[in-house]
Motif scaffolding. Sequence first.
Motif, PDB file in Angstrom:
ATOM      1  N   ARG A  79     -23.704  20.254  50.858  1.00  0.00           N
ATOM      2  CA  ARG A  79     -23.659  19.130  51.804  1.00  0.00           C
ATOM      3  C   ARG A  79     -25.043  18.497  51.941  1.00  0.00           C
ATOM      4  NH1 ARG A  79     -21.811  19.052  56.951  1.00  0.00           N
ATOM      5  NH2 ARG A  79     -19.876  17.909  56.728  1.00  0.00           N
ATOM      6  N   GLY A  80     -26.068  19.327  51.942  1.00  0.00           N
ATOM      7  CA  GLY A  80     -27.439  18.814  52.030  1.00  0.00           C
ATOM      8  C   GLY A  80     -27.816  17.989  50.811  1.00  0.00           C
ATOM      9  N   LEU A  81     -27.437  18.448  49.619  1.00  0.00           N
ATOM     10  CA  LEU A  81     -27.705  17.676  48.402  1.00  0.00           C
ATOM     11  C   LEU A  81     -27.022  16.321  48.464  1.00  0.00           C
ATOM     12  CD1 LEU A  81     -27.320  20.448  45.675  1.00  0.00           C
ATOM     13  CD2 LEU A  81     -29.450  19.416  46.493  1.00  0.00           C
ATOM     14  N   ALA A  82     -25.807  16.303  49.005  1.00  0.00           N
ATOM     15  CA  ALA A  82     -25.081  15.038  49.142  1.00  0.00           C
ATOM     16  C   ALA A  82     -25.797  14.128  50.140  1.00  0.00           C
ATOM     17  CB  ALA A  82     -23.645  15.302  49.591  1.00  0.00           C
ATOM     18  N   ALA A  83     -26.177  14.671  51.282  1.00  0.00           N
ATOM     19  CA  ALA A  83     -26.822  13.873  52.325  1.00  0.00           C
ATOM     20  C   ALA A  83     -28.182  13.333  51.866  1.00  0.00           C
ATOM     21  CB  ALA A  83     -26.978  14.697  53.595  1.00  0.00           C
ATOM     22  N   GLN A  84     -28.864  14.087  51.001  1.00  0.00           N
ATOM     23  CA  GLN A  84     -30.170  13.663  50.485  1.00  0.00           C
ATOM     24  C   GLN A  84     -30.043  12.767  49.257  1.00  0.00           C
ATOM     25  OE1 GLN A  84     -32.154  17.339  49.594  1.00  0.00           O
ATOM     26  NE2 GLN A  84     -31.872  18.114  51.663  1.00  0.00           N
ATOM     27  N   HIS A  85     -28.818  12.477  48.858  1.00  0.00           N
ATOM     28  CA  HIS A  85     -28.561  11.628  47.684  1.00  0.00           C
ATOM     29  C   HIS A  85     -29.182  12.215  46.415  1.00  0.00           C
ATOM     30  CE1 HIS A  85     -26.810   8.724  50.379  1.00  0.00           C
ATOM     31  NE2 HIS A  85     -27.881   8.852  51.134  1.00  0.00           N
ATOM     32  N   ARG A  86     -29.137  13.558  46.298  1.00  0.00           N
ATOM     33  CA  ARG A  86     -29.665  14.256  45.118  1.00  0.00           C
ATOM     34  C   ARG A  86     -28.628  14.376  44.014  1.00  0.00           C
ATOM     35  NH1 ARG A  86     -35.068  14.637  45.072  1.00  0.00           N
ATOM     36  NH2 ARG A  86     -35.869  15.224  47.095  1.00  0.00           N
ATOM     37  N   ILE A  87     -27.370  14.136  44.357  1.00  0.00           N
ATOM     38  CA  ILE A  87     -26.276  14.270  43.396  1.00  0.00           C
ATOM     39  C   ILE A  87     -25.326  13.096  43.533  1.00  0.00           C
ATOM     40  CG2 ILE A  87     -26.367  16.800  43.191  1.00  0.00           C
ATOM     41  CD1 ILE A  87     -24.136  16.919  45.321  1.00  0.00           C
ATOM     42  N   HIS A  88     -24.612  12.838  42.449  1.00  0.00           N
ATOM     43  CA  HIS A  88     -23.563  11.815  42.467  1.00  0.00           C
ATOM     44  C   HIS A  88     -22.205  12.440  42.764  1.00  0.00           C
ATOM     45  CE1 HIS A  88     -26.498   9.894  39.589  1.00  0.00           C
ATOM     46  NE2 HIS A  88     -26.351   8.958  40.509  1.00  0.00           N
ATOM     47  N   GLY A  89     -22.048  13.713  42.380  1.00  0.00           N
ATOM     48  CA  GLY A  89     -20.753  14.350  42.528  1.00  0.00           C
ATOM     49  C   GLY A  89     -20.847  15.854  42.628  1.00  0.00           C
ATOM     50  N   ILE A  90     -19.700  16.448  42.917  1.00  0.00           N
ATOM     51  CA  ILE A  90     -19.570  17.901  43.025  1.00  0.00           C
ATOM     52  C   ILE A  90     -18.358  18.307  42.203  1.00  0.00           C
ATOM     53  CG2 ILE A  90     -19.139  19.838  44.594  1.00  0.00           C
ATOM     54  CD1 ILE A  90     -20.318  17.927  46.806  1.00  0.00           C
ATOM     55  N   VAL A  91     -18.517  19.365  41.411  1.00  0.00           N
ATOM     56  CA  VAL A  91     -17.409  19.898  40.621  1.00  0.00           C
ATOM     57  C   VAL A  91     -17.058  21.274  41.180  1.00  0.00           C
ATOM     58  CG1 VAL A  91     -16.595  20.567  38.336  1.00  0.00           C
ATOM     59  CG2 VAL A  91     -18.217  18.668  38.565  1.00  0.00           C
ATOM     60  N   VAL A  92     -15.787  21.438  41.526  1.00  0.00           N
ATOM     61  CA  VAL A  92     -15.279  22.708  42.037  1.00  0.00           C
ATOM     62  C   VAL A  92     -14.168  23.207  41.120  1.00  0.00           C
ATOM     63  CG1 VAL A  92     -15.878  22.239  44.447  1.00  0.00           C
ATOM     64  CG2 VAL A  92     -13.650  21.542  43.580  1.00  0.00           C
ATOM     65  N   PRO A  93     -13.897  24.509  41.109  1.00  0.00           N
ATOM     66  CA  PRO A  93     -12.804  25.031  40.273  1.00  0.00           C
ATOM     67  C   PRO A  93     -11.438  24.522  40.724  1.00  0.00           C
ATOM     68  CG  PRO A  93     -14.239  26.794  41.025  1.00  0.00           C
ATOM     69  CD  PRO A  93     -14.644  25.566  41.762  1.00  0.00           C
ATOM     70  N   ALA A  94     -11.260  24.400  42.040  1.00  0.00           N
ATOM     71  CA  ALA A  94     -10.000  23.937  42.627  1.00  0.00           C
ATOM     72  C   ALA A  94     -10.329  23.408  44.023  1.00  0.00           C
ATOM     73  CB  ALA A  94      -8.994  25.081  42.722  1.00  0.00           C
ATOM     74  N   PRO A  95      -9.532  22.480  44.539  1.00  0.00           N
ATOM     75  CA  PRO A  95      -9.819  21.912  45.859  1.00  0.00           C
ATOM     76  C   PRO A  95      -9.932  22.954  46.975  1.00  0.00           C
ATOM     77  CG  PRO A  95      -8.180  20.600  44.735  1.00  0.00           C
ATOM     78  CD  PRO A  95      -8.392  21.831  43.897  1.00  0.00           C
ATOM     79  N   GLY A  96      -9.226  24.066  46.855  1.00  0.00           N
ATOM     80  CA  GLY A  96      -9.265  25.100  47.885  1.00  0.00           C
ATOM     81  C   GLY A  96     -10.635  25.722  48.086  1.00  0.00           C
ATOM     82  N   HIS A  97     -11.539  25.551  47.128  1.00  0.00           N
ATOM     83  CA  HIS A  97     -12.890  26.091  47.295  1.00  0.00           C
ATOM     84  C   HIS A  97     -13.663  25.327  48.365  1.00  0.00           C
ATOM     85  CE1 HIS A  97     -13.356  28.988  43.865  1.00  0.00           C
ATOM     86  NE2 HIS A  97     -12.172  28.445  43.630  1.00  0.00           N
ATOM     87  N   ILE A  98     -13.192  24.146  48.708  1.00  0.00           N
ATOM     88  CA  ILE A  98     -13.852  23.350  49.738  1.00  0.00           C
ATOM     89  C   ILE A  98     -13.254  23.635  51.104  1.00  0.00           C
ATOM     90  CG2 ILE A  98     -14.234  21.002  50.574  1.00  0.00           C
ATOM     91  CD1 ILE A  98     -14.432  20.194  47.656  1.00  0.00           C
ATOM     92  N   GLY A  99     -11.957  23.625  51.197  1.00  0.00           N
ATOM     93  CA  GLY A  99     -11.302  23.878  52.473  1.00  0.00           C
ATOM     94  C   GLY A  99      -9.901  24.391  52.237  1.00  0.00           C
ATOM     95  N   PHE A 100      -9.504  25.377  52.989  1.00  0.00           N
ATOM     96  CA  PHE A 100      -8.203  26.019  52.764  1.00  0.00           C
ATOM     97  C   PHE A 100      -7.076  25.363  53.546  1.00  0.00           C
ATOM     98  CE2 PHE A 100     -10.006  28.108  56.377  1.00  0.00           C
ATOM     99  CZ  PHE A 100      -8.942  28.422  57.201  1.00  0.00           C
ATOM    100  N   THR A 101      -7.415  24.404  54.407  1.00  0.00           N
ATOM    101  CA  THR A 101      -6.384  23.631  55.093  1.00  0.00           C
ATOM    102  C   THR A 101      -6.646  22.154  54.812  1.00  0.00           C
ATOM    103  OG1 THR A 101      -7.599  23.290  57.160  1.00  0.00           O
ATOM    104  CG2 THR A 101      -6.271  25.325  56.982  1.00  0.00           C
ATOM    105  N   TRP A 102      -5.611  21.348  54.967  1.00  0.00           N
ATOM    106  CA  TRP A 102      -5.767  19.918  54.735  1.00  0.00           C
ATOM    107  C   TRP A 102      -6.838  19.337  55.656  1.00  0.00           C
ATOM    108  CZ3 TRP A 102      -5.290  16.290  51.420  1.00  0.00           C
ATOM    109  CH2 TRP A 102      -5.388  14.966  51.827  1.00  0.00           C
ATOM    110  N   THR A 103      -6.880  19.755  56.908  1.00  0.00           N
ATOM    111  CA  THR A 103      -7.842  19.221  57.868  1.00  0.00           C
ATOM    112  C   THR A 103      -9.270  19.512  57.430  1.00  0.00           C
ATOM    113  OG1 THR A 103      -6.230  19.512  59.642  1.00  0.00           O
ATOM    114  CG2 THR A 103      -8.538  19.259  60.301  1.00  0.00           C
TER     115      THR A 103
END
Length: 135
Positions: A79-103
């Motif tokens: 999240r810090g890399l995103a906020a600092q504009h250090r990256i254009h994107g994030i690659v995860v194995p599956a969406p669940g690695h970010i959050g386990f619920t839709w919310t």
Amino acid sequence: MLHTVPAAPDLGPAPAASGVTVVALYATGTDPDAVRQDLAAAADFAARRHWAVPDGARIADEWPTTCPPQSRHGWDRVRGLAAQHRIHGIVVPAPGHIGFTWTLWAAEQRHLRRHGVFLASVAPLLPATAAGEYR
């Protein structure tokens, strides 16, 4: 124990109009070997698209995916890399690695979008069979 980035390594200047897409890789889980494999799959996904992954941007947490994302040190680093504009994107194995619920997932997705960062997943959001049912 998996590498959780405690301090921000210097990734160099923020990506500019260099034409190179810079991404971070992120995975979480309780099995270190599985997380390493997940990061390798994310790295392969990025390499096939010719996206750059700087040193310090391969980030893993040793937490179950059911743990809220903002309580994970590695995800906080992403999240810090995103906020600092250090990256254009994030690659995860599956969406669940970010959050386990839709919310949770939607909240993190909004945070990334606010900073102009895209999310790419090695595995699709919906399995192909489920997606085919809704066409």
